[in-house]
Design a protein around this motif. Structure first.
Motif, PDB file in Angstrom:
ATOM      1  N   ASP A 182       0.823  -1.212   0.000  1.00 44.80           N
ATOM      2  CA  ASP A 182       0.000   0.000   0.000  1.00 44.80           C
ATOM      3  C   ASP A 182       0.856   1.261   0.000  1.00 44.80           C
ATOM      4  O   ASP A 182       0.486   2.281  -0.591  1.00 44.80           O
ATOM      5  CB  ASP A 182      -0.942   0.000   1.202  1.00 44.80           C
ATOM      6  CG  ASP A 182      -2.085  -0.990   1.038  1.00 44.80           C
ATOM      7  OD1 ASP A 182      -2.328  -1.441  -0.100  1.00 44.80           O
ATOM      8  OD2 ASP A 182      -2.747  -1.324   2.048  1.00 44.80           O
TER       9      ASP A 182
ATOM     10  N   ARG B 131       2.026   1.658  -3.629  1.00 46.59           N
ATOM     11  CA  ARG B 131       0.928   2.145  -4.474  1.00 46.59           C
ATOM     12  C   ARG B 131       0.671   3.632  -4.229  1.00 46.59           C
ATOM     13  O   ARG B 131       0.349   4.398  -5.139  1.00 46.59           O
ATOM     14  CB  ARG B 131      -0.352   1.350  -4.193  1.00 46.59           C
ATOM     15  CG  ARG B 131      -1.489   1.665  -5.169  1.00 46.59           C
ATOM     16  CD  ARG B 131      -2.792   0.970  -4.804  1.00 46.59           C
ATOM     17  NE  ARG B 131      -3.344   1.485  -3.566  1.00 46.59           N
ATOM     18  CZ  ARG B 131      -3.439   0.805  -2.433  1.00 46.59           C
ATOM     19  NH1 ARG B 131      -3.003  -0.448  -2.381  1.00 46.59           N
ATOM     20  NH2 ARG B 131      -3.949   1.358  -1.341  1.00 46.59           N
TER      21      ARG B 131
ATOM     22  N   HIS C 128      -3.488  -5.686  -3.826  1.00 45.33           N
ATOM     23  CA  HIS C 128      -3.143  -4.343  -3.353  1.00 45.33           C
ATOM     24  C   HIS C 128      -2.698  -3.417  -4.479  1.00 45.33           C
ATOM     25  O   HIS C 128      -2.255  -2.300  -4.201  1.00 45.33           O
ATOM     26  CB  HIS C 128      -2.059  -4.439  -2.281  1.00 45.33           C
ATOM     27  CG  HIS C 128      -2.572  -4.930  -0.963  1.00 45.33           C
ATOM     28  ND1 HIS C 128      -3.007  -4.096   0.037  1.00 45.33           N
ATOM     29  CD2 HIS C 128      -2.759  -6.202  -0.503  1.00 45.33           C
ATOM     30  CE1 HIS C 128      -3.429  -4.811   1.063  1.00 45.33           C
ATOM     31  NE2 HIS C 128      -3.278  -6.090   0.773  1.00 45.33           N
ATOM     32  N   GLY C 129      -2.810  -3.882  -5.727  1.00 43.76           N
ATOM     33  CA  GLY C 129      -2.571  -2.978  -6.849  1.00 43.76           C
ATOM     34  C   GLY C 129      -1.400  -3.294  -7.741  1.00 43.76           C
ATOM     35  O   GLY C 129      -1.017  -2.457  -8.560  1.00 43.76           O
TER      36      GLY C 129
ATOM     37  N   ASN D 135      -7.717   0.552  -6.543  1.00 40.40           N
ATOM     38  CA  ASN D 135      -8.076   0.325  -5.146  1.00 40.40           C
ATOM     39  C   ASN D 135      -8.828   1.546  -4.634  1.00 40.40           C
ATOM     40  O   ASN D 135      -8.277   2.643  -4.583  1.00 40.40           O
ATOM     41  CB  ASN D 135      -6.820   0.088  -4.303  1.00 40.40           C
ATOM     42  CG  ASN D 135      -6.122  -1.212  -4.638  1.00 40.40           C
ATOM     43  OD1 ASN D 135      -5.565  -1.349  -5.712  1.00 40.40           O
ATOM     44  ND2 ASN D 135      -6.163  -2.161  -3.729  1.00 40.40           N
TER      45      ASN D 135
ATOM     46  N   ASN E 288     -10.333   2.878  -1.454  1.00 38.49           N
ATOM     47  CA  ASN E 288     -10.345   2.634  -0.013  1.00 38.49           C
ATOM     48  C   ASN E 288     -10.941   3.815   0.739  1.00 38.49           C
ATOM     49  O   ASN E 288     -10.754   4.966   0.346  1.00 38.49           O
ATOM     50  CB  ASN E 288      -8.915   2.367   0.472  1.00 38.49           C
ATOM     51  CG  ASN E 288      -8.344   1.099  -0.148  1.00 38.49           C
ATOM     52  OD1 ASN E 288      -9.007   0.089  -0.219  1.00 38.49           O
ATOM     53  ND2 ASN E 288      -7.101   1.167  -0.608  1.00 38.49           N
TER      54      ASN E 288
ATOM     55  N   GLY F  28      -9.605  -1.439   3.714  1.00 37.42           N
ATOM     56  CA  GLY F  28      -8.535  -1.004   2.821  1.00 37.42           C
ATOM     57  C   GLY F  28      -7.998   0.367   3.197  1.00 37.42           C
ATOM     58  O   GLY F  28      -8.747   1.249   3.644  1.00 37.42           O
TER      59      GLY F  28
ATOM     60  N   ASP G  45      -5.153   3.591   2.064  1.00 37.73           N
ATOM     61  CA  ASP G  45      -4.191   4.233   1.185  1.00 37.73           C
ATOM     62  C   ASP G  45      -3.139   4.932   2.050  1.00 37.73           C
ATOM     63  O   ASP G  45      -3.482   5.589   3.035  1.00 37.73           O
ATOM     64  CB  ASP G  45      -4.859   5.278   0.294  1.00 37.73           C
ATOM     65  CG  ASP G  45      -5.716   4.660  -0.800  1.00 37.73           C
ATOM     66  OD1 ASP G  45      -5.547   3.460  -1.078  1.00 37.73           O
ATOM     67  OD2 ASP G  45      -6.556   5.382  -1.366  1.00 37.73           O
TER      68      ASP G  45
END
Length: 481
Positions: free
Chosen positions: A286, A289, A330-331, A387, A389, A431, A433
């Motif tokens: 995360d 990302r 998670h991307g 994602n 979140n 989730g 970020d």
């Protein structure tokens, strides 16, 4: 295309083996490899004498088997002749001791001669491979790291301070140098915070950490500029080291790159825990990302036991697959495993790859092949997934560095505090970020800013409207100190 592949070192193996490796890779679904990030001695055996023939042949074999190539600029590990040319280019450690040859990343990032050699080899590679259809991108250097305290860095630090503060009066006021009568009257008087000086002024200490971060950002930018000029159609990246690494402002380092890639090793010879902390691995994803707020790549995903002097824990059956899909969730838009074949010599003999030392397919190869088959069927459907979140956590490198200089309490650890909040959300499948302090927060319901020790006015101005518009902000003690 979902990029699926391995880190490959053809220079470590007889040339007659290369075709066999390419065939095995193709059978496993590999479509991408990274090459040459530690091959400077082969690429430039003597100053100005560039040899790309061997790499051309390796790339040609791989391309014939449907495999694309990412090339690494090799400046993380210089040949002996480079360091002999510039004996003062070795880093000086915090204890004041200069390093010697024998490992990697020994170079001072401010050294003009070393940086010039780095630019020369980067340009030579870029010009040679700009139009090669197999080459799709570049990785700059390898895991940039390591502060330096040498005389070159001290002079560069003093210049950085002059640009930041303008006058010594402003610097003295900002650092509070009146304490202990440390008022500077010449820029040349300002030291770097080596251990022999004892506990440094907190302002000096924080600014030195900022300076070293900026130095690596500028070191990378020199190579970015060359690659943009010479081969604009090929992407540029660097392999980051996740949430745990704390020496460089990764938000700044990521800014000029096309995509963030990172190196994920849940099991190494330095961590022998029986169970993997999956929340901590997720935090790494995360964070990566969040550096550009876009999908990222894994440039080195663990495939075998990791270790230098000692052997780590081998991934259990199915863990390669587990870590792959965790990253994708998670991307991640690409998965490159380290390494293709375990080295027979050198410092990383115990850092195992997909193939064992003998080079024959085994359990890890079978798992790679199974994952490759799955991703060939599903890759296009998951590529570029977003994602969305409800929660953001603000990561401040300034705060992180300030706590490195002033821990506040012997039991306090900023990364541990940050991780504890993240883990609580992760364990509830919420989730998150990871964002910088100047991020647009309007999309989130909850923002957590643990121990925001350094709180500039700009950050306060960003948080205020978020709360005024109904957002929930959680902060902790040791904020705005």
């Amino acid at each position: 295309m979902f990029h699926f592949g391995v880190d490959y070192y053809p220079e470590h193996w007889p040339e007659e083996r290369w075709a066999t490796d390419a065939q095995l890779m193709q059978a496993a679904g590999v479509n991408t490899v990274r090459l040459a990030e530690f091959a400077w001695s082969f690429l430039e055996p003597e100053a100005g004498d560039f040899d790309f023939d061997w790499l051309d042949r390796a790339i040609e074999i791989l391309h014939a088997h449907g495999i694309q190539v990412i090339l690494g600029t090799p400046t993380a590990s210089a040949p002996p002749w480079v360091m002999a040319m510039f004996p003062d280019s070795y880093k000086v450690n915090e204890n004041g001791q200069r390093r010697t040859y024998g490992n990697r990343c020994e170079f001072c990032p401010t050294h003009a001669g070393y940086r010039e050699r780095g630019r020369l080899v980067t340009r030579a590679m870029a010009e040679h491979y700009a139009d090669n259809p197999a080459v799709i991108g570049w990785q700059i250097d390898n895991e940039l790291n390591g502060r330096c305290y040498c005389p070159n860095c001290r002079a560069a630090f003093q210049n950085w301070l002059r640009e930041r503060y303008g006058t010594l009066e402003t610097l003295n006021a900002a650092w509070g140098t009146i304490f202990w009568s440390h008022v500077y009257t010449e820029w040349s008087q300002i030291p770097v915070p080596v251990e022999t000086g004892g506990v440094p002024n907190p302002g000096l200490d924080l600014d030195f950490r900022r300076f070293m971060s900026d130095t690596f950002v500028h070191f990378q930018q020199e190579q970015v500029d060359i690659l943009r000029q010479v081969c604009p159609m090929q992407f540029i990246t660097h392999n980051f080291m996740g949430f745990n690494f704390d020496q460089i402002d990764y938000f700044k380092l990521a800014q000029p790159l096309d995509v963030v890639t990172w190196d994920n090793y849940p099991r190494t010879g330095w961590r022998l825990e029986k169970e993997v902390n999956h929340a901590y691995v997720a935090l790494g994803h995360d964070t990566m990302r969040g550096l550009k707020r876009q999908p990222f790549w894994l440039m080195e995903e663990q495939s075998g036991s990791g270790g230098w002097q000692t052997v780590g824990i081998n991934p259990r059956p199915g863990e390669m697959r587990l870590w792959t899909y965790q990253a994708i969730a998670h991307g991640a838009d690409a998965m490159i495993y380290f390494r293709w074949r375990t080295a027979r010599y050198g410092t990383e003999q115990y850092w195992h790859g997909v193939l064992y030392h003998h080079g024959q397919p085994g359990r890890r190869y079978d798992e790679l092949k199974a994952i490759g088959g799955e991703l060939q069927r599903a890759g296009e459907k998951i590529l570029g997934a977003e994602n969305r979140n409800p929660v953001a956590m603000i990561l401040s490198y300034d705060t992180r560095w300030a706590f490195q200089g002033q821990q506040n309490h012997v039991d306090f650890h900023y990364p541990a505090l940050f991780t504890s909040y993240y883990k609580a959300l992760h364990n509830r499948n919420i989730g998150v970020d990871i964002v910088p302090s100047d991020a647009d927060l309007s999309r989130y319901r909850l923002v957590i800013a643990p121990a925001l020790y350094i709180l500039p006015q700009e950050t306060a101005d960003n948080l205020r409207p978020f709360v005024q518009n109904g957002g929930m902000l959680i902060t902790t003690a040791r904020s705005a100190v």
